[in-house]
Scaffold this motif. Structure first.
Motif, PDB file in Angstrom:
ATOM      1  N   GLY A  64       0.819  -1.207   0.000  1.00 34.58           N
ATOM      2  CA  GLY A  64       0.000   0.000   0.000  1.00 34.58           C
ATOM      3  C   GLY A  64       0.851   1.254   0.000  1.00 34.58           C
ATOM      4  N   ILE A  65       1.902   1.264   0.813  1.00 33.26           N
ATOM      5  CA  ILE A  65       2.800   2.412   0.854  1.00 33.26           C
ATOM      6  C   ILE A  65       3.466   2.625  -0.500  1.00 33.26           C
ATOM      7  N   SER A  66       3.741   1.546  -1.206  1.00 31.46           N
ATOM      8  CA  SER A  66       4.372   1.648  -2.522  1.00 31.46           C
ATOM      9  C   SER A  66       3.502   2.407  -3.512  1.00 31.46           C
ATOM     10  N   HIS A  67       2.196   2.178  -3.459  1.00 36.87           N
ATOM     11  CA  HIS A  67       1.292   2.925  -4.339  1.00 36.87           C
ATOM     12  C   HIS A  67       1.340   4.420  -4.017  1.00 36.87           C
TER      13      HIS A  67
ATOM     14  N   SER B  99     -13.775   7.278  -8.423  1.00 37.14           N
ATOM     15  CA  SER B  99     -13.701   6.642  -7.113  1.00 37.14           C
ATOM     16  C   SER B  99     -12.708   5.488  -7.074  1.00 37.14           C
ATOM     17  N   ILE B 100     -12.898   4.510  -7.962  1.00 31.38           N
ATOM     18  CA  ILE B 100     -12.026   3.351  -7.918  1.00 31.38           C
ATOM     19  C   ILE B 100     -10.626   3.684  -8.429  1.00 31.38           C
ATOM     20  N   PHE B 101     -10.511   4.723  -9.205  1.00 35.77           N
ATOM     21  CA  PHE B 101      -9.207   5.155  -9.674  1.00 35.77           C
ATOM     22  C   PHE B 101      -8.352   5.640  -8.512  1.00 35.77           C
ATOM     23  N   LEU B 102      -8.995   6.070  -7.443  1.00 32.60           N
ATOM     24  CA  LEU B 102      -8.286   6.673  -6.330  1.00 32.60           C
ATOM     25  C   LEU B 102      -7.900   5.686  -5.235  1.00 32.60           C
ATOM     26  N   PHE B 103      -8.223   4.402  -5.381  1.00 31.43           N
ATOM     27  CA  PHE B 103      -7.756   3.452  -4.376  1.00 31.43           C
ATOM     28  C   PHE B 103      -7.147   2.221  -5.043  1.00 31.43           C
ATOM     29  N   TRP B 104      -6.222   1.609  -4.314  1.00 28.02           N
ATOM     30  CA  TRP B 104      -5.439   0.487  -4.842  1.00 28.02           C
ATOM     31  C   TRP B 104      -5.484  -0.663  -3.851  1.00 28.02           C
ATOM     32  N   PRO B 105      -6.114  -1.785  -4.212  1.00 30.60           N
ATOM     33  CA  PRO B 105      -6.184  -2.926  -3.297  1.00 30.60           C
ATOM     34  C   PRO B 105      -4.912  -3.776  -3.364  1.00 30.60           C
ATOM     35  N   TRP B 106      -4.696  -4.569  -2.326  1.00 30.95           N
ATOM     36  CA  TRP B 106      -3.576  -5.517  -2.343  1.00 30.95           C
ATOM     37  C   TRP B 106      -4.010  -6.842  -2.965  1.00 30.95           C
TER      38      TRP B 106
ATOM     39  N   ARG C 235      -1.812  -3.326 -14.351  1.00 33.66           N
ATOM     40  CA  ARG C 235      -0.963  -4.440 -13.921  1.00 33.66           C
ATOM     41  C   ARG C 235       0.478  -3.980 -13.729  1.00 33.66           C
ATOM     42  N   GLU C 236       0.916  -3.056 -14.586  1.00 32.98           N
ATOM     43  CA  GLU C 236       2.260  -2.494 -14.478  1.00 32.98           C
ATOM     44  C   GLU C 236       2.453  -1.823 -13.119  1.00 32.98           C
ATOM     45  N   PHE C 237       1.462  -1.054 -12.705  1.00 33.33           N
ATOM     46  CA  PHE C 237       1.547  -0.367 -11.422  1.00 33.33           C
ATOM     47  C   PHE C 237       1.533  -1.359 -10.252  1.00 33.33           C
ATOM     48  N   GLU C 238       0.701  -2.396 -10.370  1.00 40.83           N
ATOM     49  CA  GLU C 238       0.638  -3.393  -9.300  1.00 40.83           C
ATOM     50  C   GLU C 238       1.948  -4.169  -9.203  1.00 40.83           C
ATOM     51  N   GLU C 239       2.548  -4.479 -10.341  1.00 40.21           N
ATOM     52  CA  GLU C 239       3.839  -5.164 -10.340  1.00 40.21           C
ATOM     53  C   GLU C 239       4.908  -4.283  -9.694  1.00 40.21           C
ATOM     54  N   GLU C 240       4.856  -2.986  -9.995  1.00 45.05           N
ATOM     55  CA  GLU C 240       5.813  -2.062  -9.393  1.00 45.05           C
ATOM     56  C   GLU C 240       5.606  -1.989  -7.879  1.00 45.05           C
TER      57      GLU C 240
ATOM     58  N   MET D  89      -5.279  -6.740 -12.241  1.00 42.10           N
ATOM     59  CA  MET D  89      -4.407  -7.281 -11.207  1.00 42.10           C
ATOM     60  C   MET D  89      -3.614  -8.436 -11.801  1.00 42.10           C
ATOM     61  N   PRO D  90      -2.301  -8.486 -11.585  1.00 43.96           N
ATOM     62  CA  PRO D  90      -1.528  -9.629 -12.080  1.00 43.96           C
ATOM     63  C   PRO D  90      -2.019 -10.918 -11.411  1.00 43.96           C
ATOM     64  N   ALA D  91      -1.859 -12.029 -12.095  1.00 45.69           N
ATOM     65  CA  ALA D  91      -2.212 -13.308 -11.497  1.00 45.69           C
ATOM     66  C   ALA D  91      -1.362 -13.513 -10.249  1.00 45.69           C
ATOM     67  N   THR D  92      -1.967 -14.062  -9.200  1.00 48.51           N
ATOM     68  CA  THR D  92      -1.243 -14.217  -7.944  1.00 48.51           C
ATOM     69  C   THR D  92      -0.018 -15.111  -8.118  1.00 48.51           C
ATOM     70  N   GLU D  93      -0.114 -16.126  -8.975  1.00 45.55           N
ATOM     71  CA  GLU D  93       1.062 -16.979  -9.240  1.00 45.55           C
ATOM     72  C   GLU D  93       2.211 -16.145  -9.798  1.00 45.55           C
TER      73      GLU D  93
END
Length: 307
Positions: free
Chosen positions: A137-140, A162-169, A191-196, A241-245
């Motif tokens: 979360g801090i990374s976002h 709304s959803i643009f402004l929050f990032w789930p784990w 996905r790029e942002f989540e990977e980062e 969201m990237p695949a959890t695997e």
């Protein structure tokens, strides 16, 4: 070891919309500020504006969730969060709250507001695992994912903000969200942002002295949860969201690139006590606060020694 955050990296457009359950108003002053930024070719919304906007969004979100107000819980989470933030790239304050929820998640909002669910605390096997999700979360926040290359037209679509402004784990169930028609176009950037965020989370754990492998362990628990839950099927998980695997493999690789330390922090007695008490307390009803914990002893710390 991978490099830290590159604030000049190219970013494409994000645009997806939530169900009405998450309602956040967009201040007209913020929209004007975004237009000024674009007119002056500025890459980022000024930090003070993001902080102001984030505070308003968080205040609105607070009204829709039950929070845990016990000092022992909040002291634990704030202590972990502030320590991680101090060892991160975040250039704005971070604020941490705990939601009384059975969902295993962390939600990071613009402006540094980060919400941790009770289920995540009770699912984490140790403090390092919990710290890993908080670090995500801090990374976002540190990467300023919400406002990198702000797009005026996007923010004019109020219902998609709304959803643009929050990032789930974790990976939300797609059936609970109303997605915009161009979801396929923006999914790669998301996905790029989540990977980062995963990459930075592993780095922040290492920086803070936690065992970075704990993050991989927690992701494996998330994968097991996805497999066991009858309500979560692979085809229903959101494509941004990237695949959890894949997250597990990438995070394990990132950890392997970091120099080994002689010892890592794995858990503390404070975490173990808070988790034990939360497991004994049923979810609150009708917005009532959880009763305060009994007196705490002085916390001790367990460390992992690297052979």
């Amino acid at each position: 070891m991978s490099k830290h955050l590159n604030r000049q990296s190219a970013v494409r457009r994000l645009n997806y919309a939530p169900d009405v359950e998450l309602h956040c108003d967009v201040d007209p002053d913020i929209l004007c500020c975004i237009e000024d930024c674009r007119a002056n070719s500025q890459t980022f919304l000024p930090i003070e504006k993001e902080i102001s906007m984030g505070a308003k969004i968080a205040a609105d979100f607070d009204k829709s969730v039950r929070q845990i107000s016990d000092p022992a819980v909040l002291d634990l989470i704030n202590g972990i969060g502030q320590n991680l933030a101090k060892h991160s790239d975040a250039d704005m304050p971070c604020f941490f709250k705990v939601i009384d929820s059975t969902e295993m998640d962390v939600l990071a909002f613009a402006g540094g507001h980060i919400y941790i669910t009770k289920a995540l605390i009770t699912t984490a096997g140790n403090e390092a695992e919990l710290a890993g999700a908080i670090a995500h979360g801090i990374s976002h926040v540190a990467a300023r994912h919400t406002f990198r290359l702000v797009d005026t037209e996007l923010f004019r679509q109020v219902e998609s903000v709304s959803i643009f402004l929050f990032w789930p784990w974790s990976n939300p169930d797609a059936t609970t969200l109303h997605l915009s028609t161009d979801i396929e176009g923006i999914a790669p950037t998301r996905r790029e942002f989540e990977e980062e965020a995963d990459q930075l989370a592993v780095q922040y754990l290492w920086n803070t002295g936690y065992d970075p492998n704990a993050y991989v362990t927690l992701l494996k628990k998330l994968l097991e949860h996805e497999k066991e839950s009858s309500s979560i099927q692979p085809h229903r998980l959101l494509p941004f969201m990237p695949a959890t695997e894949d997250r597990i493999r990438a995070s394990a690789h990132e950890g392997s690139q970091l120099p080994q330390k002689e010892t890592y922090t794995v858990t503390t007695s404070e975490f173990e006590r808070v988790k034990e008490n939360l497991l004994l307390i049923k979810n609150t009803q009708n917005g009532k606060n959880i009763a305060e914990f009994p007196g705490q002893n002085r916390p001790s710390m367990k460390r992992k020694k690297v052979e």
